[in-house]
Design a protein around this motif. Sequence first.
Motif, PDB file in Angstrom:
ATOM      1  N   UNK A 398       0.841  -1.188   0.000  1.00 33.90           N
ATOM      2  CA  UNK A 398       0.000   0.000   0.000  1.00 33.90           C
ATOM      3  C   UNK A 398       0.879   1.242   0.000  1.00 33.90           C
ATOM      4  N   UNK A 399       0.327   2.388  -0.422  1.00 34.15           N
ATOM      5  CA  UNK A 399       1.096   3.635  -0.277  1.00 34.15           C
ATOM      6  C   UNK A 399       1.416   3.868   1.198  1.00 34.15           C
ATOM      7  N   UNK A 400       2.441   4.638   1.499  1.00 34.66           N
ATOM      8  CA  UNK A 400       2.770   4.903   2.905  1.00 34.66           C
ATOM      9  C   UNK A 400       1.621   5.585   3.622  1.00 34.66           C
ATOM     10  N   UNK A 401       1.447   5.279   4.913  1.00 36.37           N
ATOM     11  CA  UNK A 401       0.353   5.843   5.703  1.00 36.37           C
ATOM     12  C   UNK A 401       0.733   7.227   6.203  1.00 36.37           C
ATOM     13  N   UNK A 402       1.055   8.080   5.292  1.00 35.23           N
ATOM     14  CA  UNK A 402       1.365   9.483   5.531  1.00 35.23           C
ATOM     15  C   UNK A 402       1.038  10.213   4.246  1.00 35.23           C
ATOM     16  N   UNK A 403       0.727  11.486   4.343  1.00 34.42           N
ATOM     17  CA  UNK A 403       0.520  12.273   3.132  1.00 34.42           C
ATOM     18  C   UNK A 403       1.845  12.410   2.404  1.00 34.42           C
ATOM     19  N   UNK A 404       1.859  12.155   1.123  1.00 34.58           N
ATOM     20  CA  UNK A 404       3.083  12.254   0.347  1.00 34.58           C
ATOM     21  C   UNK A 404       3.349  13.710  -0.012  1.00 34.58           C
TER      22      UNK A 404
END
Length: 460
Positions: A398-404
């Motif tokens: 999954x994408x990282x659990x932070x805003x990119x």
Amino acid sequence: MAVSLNAGFGLCGTAYGERPPPINPGLLPAGDPAAPPDKTERGSGVNGLCFRTQASSEVAVPTSQRSLDLERAWEFSRGAGQLVAVIDTGVQPHPRLPDLWAAGDYVAAGGDGTEDCDVHGTVVAGIIAATKVEGQGFAGVAPEARILTIRQTSSLYQAEGAGQNKSPEDFPDGYGKVSSLASAIRRAADMGARVINISLVACNPSSPAAEVAFGALGAAVRYAAVEKDVVIVSSAGNADNNCKSGNPSPDPLKPAQSLWDTVRTYVNPAWYDEYVLSVGSVDSNGAPSSFTVPGPWVGIAAPGEGITSLDARTTGISDGKYDNQGKYMPYSGTSFAAPYVSGVAALVRSRFPELSSKQVIERLQATAHAPAEGWNPYIGYGAVDPIAALTNEVPDELPPKESSPARSQQLAVPAAAPPPDNTARNVALIGTGAIALILTLGLLASFPIRRKFGMSEDDI
């Protein structure tokens, strides 16, 4: 609506970002006995009476769940064989909750979890597993799942003696402790729950890492998720009196800043995001609800506004309740978004029994309707999608659990297009020209020959 818990100690100090510390399994509490840690009492006077409900006559599918397309999802799974624990204000017996399993009461001594003065737990249970009836649009997400009820909190109870200096018009203090929540999680896991729904939160203005009660809570969620392979779903909390300070949104001027560094309200048990799937709310259009407490722990979202579910006071359905001052309160909040996700988790566990609890959570997040940035602190990886969760292939990561953060990048200049290859055309043109030239020369050469051998009139 959010249900507040009391850890039993004062909370103060300046907030600072902190992830959960390593969990100490030695702090795991016992699940027995299922009894309140203190002697308790129901509030006196009118404010000790159970809340009334607002019945609903709606026969169509409620707006809040139309986007889920449950009729189609039920073609793949209806949650058969799944036991879902509802740790809440109790679940009132209802004909559309057959085989309700009474598992204990941490609020009132001698209770079994089937009294719901607050109405809240019955609404939550209905969203998860209310059976389908003819002519009624509302039904639970997993209508063949079973509910295990544990009462752990109530706004109409308080510690014994707390009402001595109150008038009958005063509201009770409410009752529910983080320590008993930890015990309830342990109890539900030991009794075989495959999914645990926790639609209540404890909001703290400073890191709870050093508090024993939260250490026990961390040990309990780890035990349930890892040792007992349970999917734990929790509400993200509402920005109301319980979590009023909330958390800031990402700062566009500091795109690389971690949201963990800006936390000023710790929401539990959502804080333990390695083991808990935290749920934010969206409205009927899929937009994030204004009341969701954002945080780096939010993992997914579901409908949380305009809710219809089972009526705790009748055999029908309800869309709101009245407090003991006569104030009408429609069912709304992250508390009611969480059970939609718990219901989908039950569907997935029934269809894919080989998946671990962690894999179920990853599947729910990977198949959600993702926001443009891939993840954000209000709706996590997006709004839950039951059909996709039951049918899609999921990515490995999954994408990282932070805003990119936004970043600039020089794009490669495209190479010049190669010149066109006109060889065939040129050969054809040259050949055609050569033939035309030969024909022309031949024609011209024929004139002297004709003059040489031709006859004139003087020869006759």
